[in-house]
Design a protein around this motif. Structure first.
Motif, PDB file in Angstrom:
ATOM      1  N   PRO A   1      21.398  -6.226 -23.517  1.00 47.90           N
ATOM      2  CA  PRO A   1      20.289  -5.354 -23.924  1.00 47.90           C
ATOM      3  C   PRO A   1      18.963  -6.110 -23.924  1.00 47.90           C
ATOM      4  O   PRO A   1      18.922  -7.304 -24.209  1.00 47.90           O
ATOM      5  CB  PRO A   1      20.668  -4.946 -25.353  1.00 47.90           C
ATOM      6  CG  PRO A   1      22.102  -5.284 -25.504  1.00 47.90           C
ATOM      7  CD  PRO A   1      22.381  -6.406 -24.574  1.00 47.90           C
ATOM      8  N   GLU A   2      17.892  -5.415 -23.572  1.00 42.58           N
ATOM      9  CA  GLU A   2      16.570  -6.032 -23.571  1.00 42.58           C
ATOM     10  C   GLU A   2      15.712  -5.368 -24.646  1.00 42.58           C
ATOM     11  O   GLU A   2      15.863  -4.196 -24.938  1.00 42.58           O
ATOM     12  CB  GLU A   2      15.921  -5.857 -22.199  1.00 42.58           C
ATOM     13  CG  GLU A   2      16.702  -6.552 -21.090  1.00 42.58           C
ATOM     14  CD  GLU A   2      16.045  -6.370 -19.734  1.00 42.58           C
ATOM     15  OE1 GLU A   2      14.825  -6.103 -19.698  1.00 42.58           O
ATOM     16  OE2 GLU A   2      16.753  -6.499 -18.718  1.00 42.58           O
ATOM     17  N   VAL A   3      14.813  -6.150 -25.189  1.00 41.46           N
ATOM     18  CA  VAL A   3      13.949  -5.626 -26.244  1.00 41.46           C
ATOM     19  C   VAL A   3      12.907  -4.690 -25.625  1.00 41.46           C
ATOM     20  O   VAL A   3      12.381  -4.963 -24.554  1.00 41.46           O
ATOM     21  CB  VAL A   3      13.244  -6.776 -27.001  1.00 41.46           C
ATOM     22  CG1 VAL A   3      12.318  -6.210 -28.077  1.00 41.46           C
ATOM     23  CG2 VAL A   3      14.281  -7.689 -27.623  1.00 41.46           C
TER      24      VAL A   3
ATOM     25  N   ILE B   1       7.735   1.267 -17.483  1.00 42.20           N
ATOM     26  CA  ILE B   1       7.627  -0.114 -16.995  1.00 42.20           C
ATOM     27  C   ILE B   1       6.924  -0.977 -18.041  1.00 42.20           C
ATOM     28  O   ILE B   1       7.357  -2.093 -18.340  1.00 42.20           O
ATOM     29  CB  ILE B   1       6.874  -0.133 -15.643  1.00 42.20           C
ATOM     30  CG1 ILE B   1       7.733   0.587 -14.584  1.00 42.20           C
ATOM     31  CG2 ILE B   1       6.575  -1.559 -15.201  1.00 42.20           C
ATOM     32  CD1 ILE B   1       6.984   0.976 -13.339  1.00 42.20           C
ATOM     33  N   LEU B   2       5.870  -0.436 -18.654  1.00 43.91           N
ATOM     34  CA  LEU B   2       5.123  -1.191 -19.671  1.00 43.91           C
ATOM     35  C   LEU B   2       5.984  -1.509 -20.894  1.00 43.91           C
ATOM     36  O   LEU B   2       5.905  -2.594 -21.449  1.00 43.91           O
ATOM     37  CB  LEU B   2       3.882  -0.402 -20.124  1.00 43.91           C
ATOM     38  CG  LEU B   2       2.752  -0.243 -19.107  1.00 43.91           C
ATOM     39  CD1 LEU B   2       1.631   0.592 -19.701  1.00 43.91           C
ATOM     40  CD2 LEU B   2       2.230  -1.607 -18.673  1.00 43.91           C
ATOM     41  N   THR B   3       6.789  -0.535 -21.312  1.00 50.07           N
ATOM     42  CA  THR B   3       7.531  -0.728 -22.565  1.00 50.07           C
ATOM     43  C   THR B   3       8.921  -1.307 -22.331  1.00 50.07           C
ATOM     44  O   THR B   3       9.641  -1.597 -23.279  1.00 50.07           O
ATOM     45  CB  THR B   3       7.725   0.618 -23.286  1.00 50.07           C
ATOM     46  OG1 THR B   3       8.365   1.531 -22.388  1.00 50.07           O
ATOM     47  CG2 THR B   3       6.402   1.204 -23.731  1.00 50.07           C
ATOM     48  N   ASN B   4       9.327  -1.457 -21.039  1.00 54.62           N
ATOM     49  CA  ASN B   4      10.639  -2.018 -20.722  1.00 54.62           C
ATOM     50  C   ASN B   4      11.792  -1.160 -21.254  1.00 54.62           C
ATOM     51  O   ASN B   4      12.859  -1.676 -21.554  1.00 54.62           O
ATOM     52  CB  ASN B   4      10.738  -3.451 -21.275  1.00 54.62           C
ATOM     53  CG  ASN B   4      11.920  -4.186 -20.685  1.00 54.62           C
ATOM     54  OD1 ASN B   4      12.337  -3.880 -19.571  1.00 54.62           O
ATOM     55  ND2 ASN B   4      12.465  -5.127 -21.419  1.00 54.62           N
ATOM     56  N   SER B   5      11.585   0.153 -21.364  1.00 59.14           N
ATOM     57  CA  SER B   5      12.638   1.009 -21.915  1.00 59.14           C
ATOM     58  C   SER B   5      13.361   1.769 -20.809  1.00 59.14           C
ATOM     59  O   SER B   5      12.751   2.547 -20.086  1.00 59.14           O
ATOM     60  CB  SER B   5      12.037   2.006 -22.896  1.00 59.14           C
ATOM     61  OG  SER B   5      12.928   3.060 -23.124  1.00 59.14           O
ATOM     62  N   VAL B   6      14.679   1.538 -20.682  1.00 62.94           N
ATOM     63  CA  VAL B   6      15.425   2.235 -19.646  1.00 62.94           C
ATOM     64  C   VAL B   6      15.593   3.707 -20.032  1.00 62.94           C
ATOM     65  O   VAL B   6      15.679   4.581 -19.184  1.00 62.94           O
ATOM     66  CB  VAL B   6      16.787   1.559 -19.358  1.00 62.94           C
ATOM     67  CG1 VAL B   6      17.708   1.672 -20.527  1.00 62.94           C
ATOM     68  CG2 VAL B   6      17.451   2.156 -18.132  1.00 62.94           C
TER      69      VAL B   6
END
Length: 295
Positions: free
Chosen positions: A99-101, A23-28
């Motif tokens: 895509p999200e960073v 959640i913190l890094t926004n990585s799926v």
């Protein structure tokens, strides 16, 4: 069973740590690893309990013992994983379009820790023998591969910003796991449906058993496995009616000896002196792929 227990606690703590990280890094990709690990934790818990039960001695209700409980553990584990993977795909596929960073350096840090934790747990359970332990070891191995790939991707993304790598990785990884889950489910299905997945050549087995001219025929050979390890077999043996009781016992003993060498450990043999009628004895099993052309 300390191996599964250890893997369970390691995984559980790590999963919590990881979901927060995702959640913190926004990585799926990180979240998909986390979901996968959560599935593992739940199933490790179930497996640990069922593996424990499977060691119990036979009872009046479960005359064959509890070996299948361990296989059930493998089944539940696989089911958890499928559900987890579906969630991940639902999350990852839309991200291909937009895509999200992600915060790559932190993902990198998680990947290193993940690699160490899961590597250790996989090493501990790899020595197991049951389908259940193999399923668990496989999960942990997948985790190790997942982390290794994540490590590389996070490394690349720390240098260049290529956000689409994150969902791509997540989807490929999920499909990889799905493939293995279905392979395991197939094996578990065989066990539950009384199939026998270990290849046995019927004709070869018969010719091995007809080692004495007093043994006229062997038929109604049925094999099944309790849990992928303990194999059972029952068969009818037609003997020459001049066989003396002592010879009878010797022949049966030798047969059991041969079958033990072929990995059957619970053998039931019924001997007959007159060919059994199809009326009171089940019809012959059709050999696979052959129709009625008798040589």
């Amino acid at each position: 069973m300390s191996n599964i227990k250890l893997a369970f606690f390691l995984n559980l703590f790590f999963t919590i740590f990881e979901i927060i990280g995702g959640i913190l890094t926004n990585s799926v990709a990180l979240v998909s690893d986390a979901i996968h690990d959560l599935g593992d934790s739940l199933s490790l818990g179930v497996s640990w309990i069922l593996e424990h039960i499977s060691k119990k001695k036979p009872t009046a209700k479960f005359t064959y013992g509890y070996g299948r409980f361990s296989v059930l553990g493998g089944f539940i584990t696989s089911a958890f994983l499928v559900v987890g993977i579906v969630f991940v795909l639902i999350e990852a596929i839309p991200r291909l379009l937009s895509p999200e960073v992600i915060n790559a350096p932190i993902v990198l840090l998680f990947a290193v820790v993940g690699l160490l934790v899961n590597g250790f747990a996989a090493y501990k359970t790899a020595k197991g023998h049951s389908i259940n332990e193999r399923v668990i070891s496989l999960h942990l191995l997948e985790d190790v591969i997942g982390w290794a790939v994540l490590l590389i991707v996070a490394g690349i993304m720390s240098i260049w910003t290529i956000p689409i790598l994150d969902p791509i990785l997540s989807i490929l990884y999920s499909l990889f796991i799905l493939y293995h889950v279905f392979k395991n489910l197939k094996e578990i299905g065989y066990v539950f449906l009384e199939g026998f997945n270990q290849s046995v050549d019927d004709d070869k087995m018969k010719s091995k058993l007809l080692f004495d001219e007093k043994i006229i025929d062997v038929h109604h050979m049925h094999y099944w496995t309790l849990d992928g390890r303990h194999n059972y077999m029952s068969l009818h043996v037609l003997l020459d009616d001049h066989t003396k009781p002592k010879e009878h016992d010797e022949l049966i003993k030798e047969m059991k000896h041969i079958l033990k060498h072929n990995n059957f450990h619970h053998i039931t043999i019924e001997t007959e002196y007159t060919p059994c009628e199809h009326k009171n004895c089940e019809p012959e099993v059709e050999p696979v792929g052959h129709h009625h052309h008798h040589h």
